[in-house]
Design a protein around this motif. Structure first.
Motif, PDB file in Angstrom:
ATOM      1  N   TYR A  35     -13.187 -28.395  -7.867  1.00 19.84           N
ATOM      2  CA  TYR A  35     -13.063 -27.212  -8.710  1.00 19.84           C
ATOM      3  C   TYR A  35     -13.921 -27.464  -9.935  1.00 19.84           C
ATOM      4  N   THR A  36     -15.000 -26.727 -10.074  1.00 20.48           N
ATOM      5  CA  THR A  36     -15.999 -27.008 -11.100  1.00 20.48           C
ATOM      6  C   THR A  36     -15.436 -26.893 -12.508  1.00 20.48           C
ATOM      7  N   ARG A  37     -14.535 -25.952 -12.738  1.00 24.32           N
ATOM      8  CA  ARG A  37     -13.995 -25.744 -14.085  1.00 24.32           C
ATOM      9  C   ARG A  37     -13.292 -26.989 -14.623  1.00 24.32           C
ATOM     10  N   THR A  38     -12.547 -27.673 -13.772  1.00 21.21           N
ATOM     11  CA  THR A  38     -11.818 -28.871 -14.209  1.00 21.21           C
ATOM     12  C   THR A  38     -12.513 -30.154 -13.783  1.00 21.21           C
ATOM     13  N   PHE A  39     -13.538 -30.038 -12.945  1.00 21.90           N
ATOM     14  CA  PHE A  39     -14.261 -31.167 -12.375  1.00 21.90           C
ATOM     15  C   PHE A  39     -13.299 -32.157 -11.719  1.00 21.90           C
ATOM     16  N   LYS A  40     -12.399 -31.603 -10.895  1.00 22.81           N
ATOM     17  CA  LYS A  40     -11.439 -32.420 -10.152  1.00 22.81           C
ATOM     18  C   LYS A  40     -11.526 -32.079  -8.672  1.00 22.81           C
ATOM     19  N   PRO A  41     -11.381 -33.095  -7.812  1.00 17.31           N
ATOM     20  CA  PRO A  41     -11.386 -32.812  -6.370  1.00 17.31           C
ATOM     21  C   PRO A  41     -10.100 -32.103  -5.963  1.00 17.31           C
ATOM     22  N   ILE A  42     -10.219 -31.248  -4.968  1.00 16.82           N
ATOM     23  CA  ILE A  42      -9.067 -30.539  -4.409  1.00 16.82           C
ATOM     24  C   ILE A  42      -8.776 -31.198  -3.072  1.00 16.82           C
ATOM     25  N   MET A  43      -7.616 -31.816  -2.966  1.00 13.08           N
ATOM     26  CA  MET A  43      -7.322 -32.618  -1.782  1.00 13.08           C
ATOM     27  C   MET A  43      -6.453 -31.915  -0.737  1.00 13.08           C
ATOM     28  N   THR A  44      -5.668 -30.936  -1.149  1.00 13.17           N
ATOM     29  CA  THR A  44      -4.753 -30.263  -0.216  1.00 13.17           C
ATOM     30  C   THR A  44      -4.759 -28.761  -0.460  1.00 13.17           C
ATOM     31  N   HIS A  45      -4.201 -28.034   0.488  1.00  8.23           N
ATOM     32  CA  HIS A  45      -4.061 -26.587   0.315  1.00  8.23           C
ATOM     33  C   HIS A  45      -3.082 -26.257  -0.810  1.00  8.23           C
ATOM     34  N   ASP A  46      -2.126 -27.134  -1.085  1.00  7.70           N
ATOM     35  CA  ASP A  46      -1.209 -26.892  -2.205  1.00  7.70           C
ATOM     36  C   ASP A  46      -1.969 -26.805  -3.523  1.00  7.70           C
TER      37      ASP A  46
ATOM     38  N   PRO B 178     -15.225  -9.257   9.048  1.00  9.12           N
ATOM     39  CA  PRO B 178     -15.646 -10.120   7.937  1.00  9.12           C
ATOM     40  C   PRO B 178     -15.138 -11.547   8.157  1.00  9.12           C
ATOM     41  N   PRO B 179     -15.812 -12.536   7.584  1.00  7.72           N
ATOM     42  CA  PRO B 179     -15.368 -13.917   7.777  1.00  7.72           C
ATOM     43  C   PRO B 179     -14.058 -14.188   7.057  1.00  7.72           C
ATOM     44  N   ARG B 180     -13.295 -15.116   7.577  1.00  6.99           N
ATOM     45  CA  ARG B 180     -12.070 -15.567   6.911  1.00  6.99           C
ATOM     46  C   ARG B 180     -12.272 -17.016   6.497  1.00  6.99           C
ATOM     47  N   PRO B 181     -12.180 -17.300   5.208  1.00  9.95           N
ATOM     48  CA  PRO B 181     -12.275 -18.701   4.787  1.00  9.95           C
ATOM     49  C   PRO B 181     -11.154 -19.504   5.427  1.00  9.95           C
ATOM     50  N   LYS B 182     -11.488 -20.670   5.973  1.00 10.53           N
ATOM     51  CA  LYS B 182     -10.477 -21.511   6.615  1.00 10.53           C
ATOM     52  C   LYS B 182     -10.842 -22.968   6.441  1.00 10.53           C
ATOM     53  N   LEU B 183      -9.818 -23.796   6.367  1.00 10.59           N
ATOM     54  CA  LEU B 183      -9.977 -25.246   6.274  1.00 10.59           C
ATOM     55  C   LEU B 183      -8.848 -25.905   7.042  1.00 10.59           C
ATOM     56  N   PRO B 184      -9.062 -27.124   7.530  1.00 12.28           N
ATOM     57  CA  PRO B 184      -7.978 -27.844   8.215  1.00 12.28           C
ATOM     58  C   PRO B 184      -6.769 -28.003   7.292  1.00 12.28           C
ATOM     59  N   TYR B 185      -5.607 -28.126   7.894  1.00 12.82           N
ATOM     60  CA  TYR B 185      -4.354 -28.237   7.144  1.00 12.82           C
ATOM     61  C   TYR B 185      -3.693 -29.582   7.466  1.00 12.82           C
ATOM     62  N   PRO B 186      -3.095 -30.285   6.518  1.00 13.02           N
ATOM     63  CA  PRO B 186      -2.888 -29.937   5.104  1.00 13.02           C
ATOM     64  C   PRO B 186      -3.971 -30.485   4.179  1.00 13.02           C
ATOM     65  N   ARG B 187      -4.671 -31.562   4.596  1.00 12.15           N
ATOM     66  CA  ARG B 187      -5.670 -32.169   3.702  1.00 12.15           C
ATOM     67  C   ARG B 187      -7.018 -31.493   3.871  1.00 12.15           C
ATOM     68  N   ILE B 188      -7.717 -31.313   2.748  1.00 12.49           N
ATOM     69  CA  ILE B 188      -9.035 -30.675   2.801  1.00 12.49           C
ATOM     70  C   ILE B 188     -10.129 -31.584   2.248  1.00 12.49           C
TER      71      ILE B 188
END
Length: 198
Positions: free
Chosen positions: A16-27, A74-84
């Motif tokens: 997340y560029t605003r906080t410059f932190k990695p996003i590890m999960t969907h939570d 239209p495309p649907r954004p998707k990522l594996p669950y739970p870790r991204i």
């Protein structure tokens, strides 16, 4: 030698560029997506049936997209669950391009960017990893985190951009920062510019 190779391996993560932190999960991702007008669907195998793993899709609820005469949905954004974290670059590219389909941001890296980071000593060691490319790349991805359709789409595009075995800058790089390119597609950054965190 194998332990040394594992120490050198790097995975990718969406940041997340605003906080410059990695996003590890969907939570962690879902509240950000909600502020952008996306609603997360319950995880299912339908999003990537061939992989057999759980995937989570997001639907744009903000009404930014109006149906047209196009036969394709239209495309649907998707990522594996739970870790991204630790996904294939093509999976991240498909996700970011699907999000940007609705947001139409000129510089998508203002929102998210993809960045390398070391494998976590305890959490990542028990997982099965594959090299991102067949060459000596240090970037790896978790097995089962790319569906065949996504791989075929982006790998074909990469190979079709090759000219007598020499690929152009876009074909050998997929990321989220423009280098003076005015393309409306998701921005690209060369592999050499994906800097691993220390």
């Amino acid at each position: 030698m194998e332990d040394y190779m594992k120490e050198c391996m790097r995975k990718l993560a969406i940041w997340y560029t605003r906080t410059f932190k990695p996003i590890m999960t969907h939570d962690e991702l879902e509240p950000i997506m909600a502020t952008l007008g996306f609603v997360g669907l319950p995880p299912s195998t339908a999003a990537a049936a061939a992989s057999g793993s759980l995937w989570k899709e997001y639907v744009c609820s903000a009404g930014r997209w109006v149906a047209n005469n196009s036969a394709e949905p239209p495309p649907r954004p998707k990522l594996p669950y739970p870790r991204i974290d630790g996904l294939h670059i093509y999976t991240y590219r498909a996700f970011t391009e699907a999000v940007n389909f609705y947001l139409e941001m000129g510089n998508f890296s203002d929102l998210f960017h993809i960045r390398g980071m070391p494998l976590h000593r305890n959490l990542d060691r028990s997982r099965k990893w594959r090299r991102m490319e067949e060459d000596d790349s240090v970037f790896v991805y978790r097995d089962g985190t790319i569906d065949q359709a996504t791989y075929n789409l982006y790998h074909f595009a990469k190979n079709s951009n090759n000219n007598n075995g020499v690929s152009n800058d876009k074909s050998k790089s997929i990321g989220l920062r423009s280098k003076g390119n005015n393309s409306t597609n998701t921005c690209v950054v060369p592999w050499k510019d994906i800097v691993p965190c220390q």
